[in-house]
Design a protein around this motif. Sequence first.
Motif, PDB file in Angstrom:
ATOM      1  N   ARG A 129       0.851  -1.192   0.000  1.00 47.75           N
ATOM      2  CA  ARG A 129       0.000   0.000   0.000  1.00 47.75           C
ATOM      3  C   ARG A 129       0.890   1.247   0.000  1.00 47.75           C
ATOM      4  N   LEU A 130       0.603   2.157  -0.907  1.00 44.08           N
ATOM      5  CA  LEU A 130       1.389   3.390  -1.025  1.00 44.08           C
ATOM      6  C   LEU A 130       0.645   4.555  -0.397  1.00 44.08           C
ATOM      7  N   HIS A 131       1.397   5.571  -0.024  1.00 50.04           N
ATOM      8  CA  HIS A 131       0.810   6.777   0.555  1.00 50.04           C
ATOM      9  C   HIS A 131       1.365   8.000  -0.147  1.00 50.04           C
ATOM     10  N   GLY A 132       0.636   9.089  -0.050  1.00 53.57           N
ATOM     11  CA  GLY A 132       1.121  10.370  -0.546  1.00 53.57           C
ATOM     12  C   GLY A 132       1.352  10.398  -2.044  1.00 53.57           C
ATOM     13  N   SER A 133       2.451  11.038  -2.417  1.00 49.68           N
ATOM     14  CA  SER A 133       2.723  11.265  -3.837  1.00 49.68           C
ATOM     15  C   SER A 133       2.966   9.961  -4.600  1.00 49.68           C
ATOM     16  N   ALA A 134       3.530   8.942  -3.969  1.00 44.13           N
ATOM     17  CA  ALA A 134       3.757   7.667  -4.656  1.00 44.13           C
ATOM     18  C   ALA A 134       2.423   7.026  -5.027  1.00 44.13           C
ATOM     19  N   CYS A 135       1.460   7.094  -4.148  1.00 47.79           N
ATOM     20  CA  CYS A 135       0.132   6.547  -4.415  1.00 47.79           C
ATOM     21  C   CYS A 135      -0.520   7.292  -5.574  1.00 47.79           C
ATOM     22  N   ARG A 136      -0.482   8.605  -5.533  1.00 49.25           N
ATOM     23  CA  ARG A 136      -1.106   9.388  -6.601  1.00 49.25           C
ATOM     24  C   ARG A 136      -0.384   9.202  -7.929  1.00 49.25           C
ATOM     25  N   ALA A 137       0.926   9.016  -7.897  1.00 49.76           N
ATOM     26  CA  ALA A 137       1.673   8.756  -9.133  1.00 49.76           C
ATOM     27  C   ALA A 137       1.237   7.418  -9.734  1.00 49.76           C
ATOM     28  N   ARG A 138       1.058   6.402  -8.903  1.00 54.09           N
ATOM     29  CA  ARG A 138       0.593   5.115  -9.409  1.00 54.09           C
ATOM     30  C   ARG A 138      -0.813   5.257  -9.989  1.00 54.09           C
ATOM     31  N   TRP A 139      -1.661   6.035  -9.331  1.00 50.43           N
ATOM     32  CA  TRP A 139      -3.003   6.270  -9.857  1.00 50.43           C
ATOM     33  C   TRP A 139      -2.942   6.937 -11.222  1.00 50.43           C
ATOM     34  N   LEU A 140      -2.027   7.893 -11.379  1.00 49.62           N
ATOM     35  CA  LEU A 140      -1.878   8.564 -12.678  1.00 49.62           C
ATOM     36  C   LEU A 140      -1.414   7.581 -13.753  1.00 49.62           C
ATOM     37  N   ALA A 141      -0.497   6.698 -13.398  1.00 47.94           N
ATOM     38  CA  ALA A 141      -0.025   5.694 -14.360  1.00 47.94           C
ATOM     39  C   ALA A 141      -1.172   4.752 -14.747  1.00 47.94           C
ATOM     40  N   MET A 142      -2.005   4.364 -13.789  1.00 52.40           N
ATOM     41  CA  MET A 142      -3.156   3.513 -14.097  1.00 52.40           C
ATOM     42  C   MET A 142      -4.139   4.255 -14.997  1.00 52.40           C
ATOM     43  N   TYR A 143      -4.371   5.505 -14.701  1.00 51.66           N
ATOM     44  CA  TYR A 143      -5.283   6.306 -15.522  1.00 51.66           C
ATOM     45  C   TYR A 143      -4.735   6.461 -16.938  1.00 51.66           C
TER      46      TYR A 143
END
Length: 118
Positions: A40-54
């Motif tokens: 599970r990621l938090h902060g900017s790493a989590c949002r970066a992964r979300w952007l890559a998925m998007y």
Amino acid sequence: MEETWRAPVTEADRARVGLAIQLVATATGVPAEQIRERERLHGSACRARWLAMYLAYVTFGWPLERVAHAFGLNRATAAAACRWAEDERDRPSLDAMLERLDRCVKEVLEAPACELRA
């Protein structure tokens, strides 16, 4: 010991996910290794992964289930990531970044194949 079932992912899908991750990492400054983490990621790493998925969802035209499998996650996580990214596109700077990344991915994928000789 019970093993978690994972859907098979093709090498071509892995390569495309790698491209999306590397581009998002470069654009955001979040190391690609952090985006790829299985925990599970938090902060900017989590949002970066979300952007890559998007990016995979929109640019590759993949259904959410394929995005999820390619990232080693479940469909609900991919859906939440894409909803978040779509909402964040209201921010002009993030929208412009995603437009640039989308164009970049398309340029790479639409380029003629280059035969490498041994």
